[in-house]
Design an enzyme around this catalytic site. Structure first.
Site, PDB file in Angstrom:
ATOM      1  N   LYS A 216      42.943  38.535  32.672  1.00 32.47           N
ATOM      2  CA  LYS A 216      44.243  38.533  33.337  1.00 32.47           C
ATOM      3  C   LYS A 216      45.152  37.432  32.812  1.00 32.47           C
ATOM      4  CE  LYS A 216      43.396  41.359  37.270  1.00 32.47           C
ATOM      5  NZ  LYS A 216      43.524  41.556  38.720  1.00 32.47           N
ATOM      6  N   ARG A 250      34.488  42.470  38.731  1.00 33.71           N
ATOM      7  CA  ARG A 250      35.011  43.605  37.966  1.00 33.71           C
ATOM      8  C   ARG A 250      35.449  43.084  36.605  1.00 33.71           C
ATOM      9  NH1 ARG A 250      40.041  46.159  37.244  1.00 33.71           N
ATOM     10  NH2 ARG A 250      39.903  48.450  37.132  1.00 33.71           N
TER      11      ARG A 250
END
Length: 274
Positions: A216, A250
C-alpha cells in the site's frame, strides 16, 4: 456446513488474487483464466490459507464496474480455485456477485462496504458463509481526498461494532464474522500509522482482525519505495500487525510473509513447528 474463522494458534494468510485490469499493484496480471490454475497452485504451495478473489478495483479513483462485468471476471476464477481445493473468499460489495459466489461454494465474503450496499446483508444472512466487515470512510472513488477523524481508532471501532450488531440482528452468527480496520480506505498516512500502532485497542471487540497492508501507499510514503519494490515493507507491516493481534493478513507476497511469521512464532514459542 457453515464456515467459521479458524481459531488457529498461527495467523492465517489470505492471498490476493485480483482478476482486474486496474488494481494498483497487480492489475491485468491474472485476468486470463488460462493463467489461474498455475497461479492458484503457486499461492497454495507458498502457504496461502485463503485465496481472496476480486473483480473490481477499490484503489482510490478506480472506476466502478457493472454487476455482469464483475461476475464475468470473478466466477471463472472462483470455479478454478474451488476445484483446486482452496478456501475461497470473494472481495465484492455487490449482492448479485455475493449470491453467485455463495451458490458456487465460496466460504467467505470480503466486503469493503461491510454489507452496507443494497441486498448485501441479506445475501450473506441467507447463507452460511463467513464474512469480513471492513471500515471505510467515504467510497473508493473519493475516499482519499479529505479523510478527517477526531479519534481514528475509536471511530473505526464504533463503526465496526455497529456493523457487527447489524449482522447479528440479521441472523449472522458471531463466529462467522471477522473485522478489517481498512488501512488506506479513507485514511491519511498518519491515520494509518496511528491505527496500526494502536491495533490492540480493537481486540476487545472480540472478533478476529483481518489486516491488509500489502504494497500500500503507506509503504511508499514512509520509504519512497515504488509499488513493485514494497515486498519487504509489506512483510514488515504484516508481522507488526500479527504481533499486535491480527489473526489474518491479506497479502500479495505469500511465501515471504509465511517465512516471517514462521520465524516469529518459532522465536516466541522457542519451538519449531511446521
Amino acid at each position: 456446513m457453515a464456515w467459521h474463522w479458524p481459531q488457529a494458534a498461527k495467523p492465517q494468510i489470505m492471498a490476493i488474487l485480483n482478476v482486474t485490469p486496474d488494481s494498483f499493484s497487480d492489475g491485468g496480471r491474472w485476468q486470463a483464466p488460462a493463467l489461474l490454475p498455475e497461479r492458484i497452485d503457486q499461492l497454495l504451495a507458498e502457504g496461502a490459507d485463503i485465496i481472496d478473489i476480486g473483480g473490481e478495483s477499490t484503489r482510490p479513483g478506480a472506476q466502478a464496474v457493472s454487476e455482469q462485468e464483475e461476475l464475468d471476471r470473478v466466477m471463472p476464477a472462483v470455479e478454478i480455485a474451488l476445484q483446486q481445493g482452496a478456501v475461497v473468499a470473494v472481495d465484492t460489495s455487490k449482492a448479485v456477485v455475493m449470491r453467485a459466489a455463495i451458490t458456487a461454494g465460496v466460504q467467505i465474503i470480503n466486503d469493503v462496504y461491510a454489507l452496507r450496499q443494497p441486498g448485501a446483508l441479506e445475501a450473506v444472512a441467507m447463507s452460511d458463509v463467513a464474512v469480513c466487515l471492513m471500515h471505510m470512510q467515504g467510497e473508493p472513488r473519493t475516499m482519499q481526498q479529505t479523510p478527517i477523524y477526531g479519534d481514528v481508532v475509536a471511530e473505526v471501532a464504533e463503526f465496526l461494532q455497529a456493523r457487527v450488531q447489524a449482522c447479528i440482528a440479521e441472523g449472522i452468527a458471531p463466529e462467522r464474522i471477522a473485522l478489517d480496520p481498512g488501512f488506506g480506505f479513507g485514511k491519511s498516512p498518519e491515520h494509518n500509522l496511528r491505527l496500526l500502532n494502536r491495533l490492540e485497542q480493537l481486540l476487545p471487540l472480540g472478533y478476529p482482525l483481518l489486516v491488509g497492508l500489502s504494497r500500500k501507499s503507506l509503504i511508499g510514503q514512509v520509504t519512497g519505495a515504488a509499488v513493485d519494490d514494497r515486498m519487504v515493507g509489506s512483510v514488515a507491516l504484516a508481522l507488526l500487525a500479527c504481533q499486535a493481534g491480527a489473526r489474518i493478513v491479506r497479502v500479495h507476497d505469500v511465501q515471504a510473509t509465511r517465512q516471517a511469521l514462521q520465524l516469529w512464532q518459532a522465536v516466541a514459542n522457542e519451538f519449531i513447528t511446521s
